[in-house]
Scaffold this active site. Structure first.
Site, PDB file in Angstrom:
ATOM      1  N   GLU A  77       0.825  -1.208   0.000  1.00  0.00           N
ATOM      2  CA  GLU A  77       0.000   0.000   0.000  1.00  0.00           C
ATOM      3  C   GLU A  77       0.859   1.259   0.000  1.00  0.00           C
ATOM      4  O   GLU A  77       0.601   2.211  -0.758  1.00  0.00           O
ATOM      5  CB  GLU A  77      -0.926  -0.014   1.220  1.00  0.00           C
TER       6      GLU A  77
ATOM      7  N   HIS B 296       2.603   1.936  -3.263  1.00  0.00           N
ATOM      8  CA  HIS B 296       1.652   2.501  -4.231  1.00  0.00           C
ATOM      9  C   HIS B 296       1.492   4.000  -4.014  1.00  0.00           C
ATOM     10  O   HIS B 296       1.531   4.797  -4.959  1.00  0.00           O
ATOM     11  CB  HIS B 296       0.306   1.787  -4.079  1.00  0.00           C
TER      12      HIS B 296
ATOM     13  N   HIS C 232     -12.032   4.344  -8.923  1.00  0.00           N
ATOM     14  CA  HIS C 232     -10.612   4.605  -8.697  1.00  0.00           C
ATOM     15  C   HIS C 232      -9.772   4.058  -9.850  1.00  0.00           C
ATOM     16  O   HIS C 232      -8.894   4.760 -10.383  1.00  0.00           O
ATOM     17  CB  HIS C 232     -10.189   3.961  -7.374  1.00  0.00           C
TER      18      HIS C 232
ATOM     19  N   HIS D  70     -20.748  -8.650 -16.316  1.00  0.00           N
ATOM     20  CA  HIS D  70     -19.429  -8.252 -16.818  1.00  0.00           C
ATOM     21  C   HIS D  70     -19.005  -9.131 -17.988  1.00  0.00           C
ATOM     22  O   HIS D  70     -18.495  -8.633 -19.001  1.00  0.00           O
ATOM     23  CB  HIS D  70     -18.400  -8.344 -15.692  1.00  0.00           C
TER      24      HIS D  70
ATOM     25  N   HIS E 191      -4.434  -9.389 -16.872  1.00  0.00           N
ATOM     26  CA  HIS E 191      -5.754  -8.889 -17.275  1.00  0.00           C
ATOM     27  C   HIS E 191      -5.757  -7.359 -17.268  1.00  0.00           C
ATOM     28  O   HIS E 191      -6.276  -6.716 -18.203  1.00  0.00           O
ATOM     29  CB  HIS E 191      -6.801  -9.434 -16.308  1.00  0.00           C
TER      30      HIS E 191
END
Length: 315
Positions: free
Chosen positions: A59, A62, A123, A214, A279
């Site tokens: 975290e 990032h 986000h 999706h 992905h």
């Protein structure tokens, strides 16, 4: 070194930085490290340098990269506004800075106070838009910059141009749905691929409904890009930028669908995290290519000034 080279270097640094942010953001989500720094921001568990845990380091790394890339973007914006004569470059860097700050604020709010999955899914979408703007900016200072400003000599019908932009918007919707699947941890709602729980149309409740919607949207996107490729192929020469960008977009969407199947089939295995990052990587390439295609298509209206320029070629 000329100012053009500095603009090119900083624009490419911004693009690479935003791409790294995308991957790191996906890593934070997939490893459930978003709470690795507690409810502190910008500090991590009350410290500038947090105690070592895997979650806190993922975290905090990032956050650190977002901060560094924001500074690079700021430097790039100053250079572009001071030394570039391309109006589109100024729009691209402004868009990149706006969405980078927006996703940073959204990330901070997610740490300080709980956010719904609907909001958290935005986000990734904002990060993707930031990457797309930096990609377009970087392309301005390459041999593809002329086609974005003047066209490549191809004339597309209004219907095809509308289809290109509609596909871009729908791709963003599909991306949002994918981010929503991640943030609701609904991926297990469909076991198996391409069938969902062994059925063509499963019971549409809970996590199963989220994942199936999706998948259905991704399938529609694949068909749409196939039809778009065939339409552009009829109107553009095989060596035009528009044709090659459409072909690459179709290849990317096929790879994206296959990588989605790979993610599903890898659940419970060590390769799952790698499949998820793959992905994310492919969908970023797909969206970036569609953005380039959309911008270039604006110049394919058949006006005489468009015809006067030779078409740069995609590799």
């Amino acid at each position: 070194m000329t100012m053009h080279h500095w603009l090119k270097r900083f624009s490419f640094a911004s693009m690479i930085g935003m791409f790294l942010i995308l991957l790191m953001g996906a890593l934070v989500t997939k490893t459930e490290s978003g709470a690795g720094c507690g409810d502190d921001w910008p500090l991590c568990n009350g410290k500038f340098i947090p105690a070592y845990t895997i979650e806190s380091m993922i975290e905090y790394s990032h956050r650190f990269v977002v901060g560094v890339v924001s500074l690079v973007l700021l430097a790039t914006m100053i250079l572009v506004f001071m030394y570039s004569n391309r109006k589109d470059a100024k729009w691209y860097i402004t868009g990149a800075m706006f969405f980078t700050l927006l996703q940073a604020v959204l990330g901070a709010l997610a740490v300080i106070m709980p956010q719904s999955s609907l909001v958290m899914a935005l986000h990734f979408g904002f990060s993707l838009l930031s990457f797309a703007f930096t990609l377009l900016l970087a392309l301005v200072y390459t041999r593809f910059g002329d086609s974005m400003q003047r066209g490549d000599g191809t004339t597309l019908t209004k219907g095809v141009r509308v289809a290109i932009w509609s596909t871009l918007v729908f791709t963003y919707v599909v991306v949002y749905l994918g981010a929503f699947v991640r943030h609701t941890e609904a991926l297990g709602g469909c076991i198996g691929w391409p069938l969902c729980n062994g059925q063509v149309i499963p019971e549409l409740t809970g996590a199963t409904a989220i994942v199936f919607v999706h998948r259905l949207a991704a399938a529609i996107l694949g068909i749409s890009l196939l039809l778009l490729y065939l339409a552009v192929r009829m109107q553009a020469s095989s060596d035009s930028s528009l044709y090659r960008a459409t072909r690459l977009s179709f290849i990317f969407v096929v790879l994206q669908i296959l990588s989605g199947g790979f993610v599903t089939l890898s659940i419970g295995y060590d390769v799952y995290l790698l499949a998820s990052l793959l992905h994310t990587l492919i969908v970023s390439c797909l969206f970036g290519m569609l953005c380039y295609l959309s911008i270039t298509s604006l110049q394919s209206t058949g006006r005489s000034k468009v015809q006067a320029y030779a078409a740069p070629r995609l590799p």
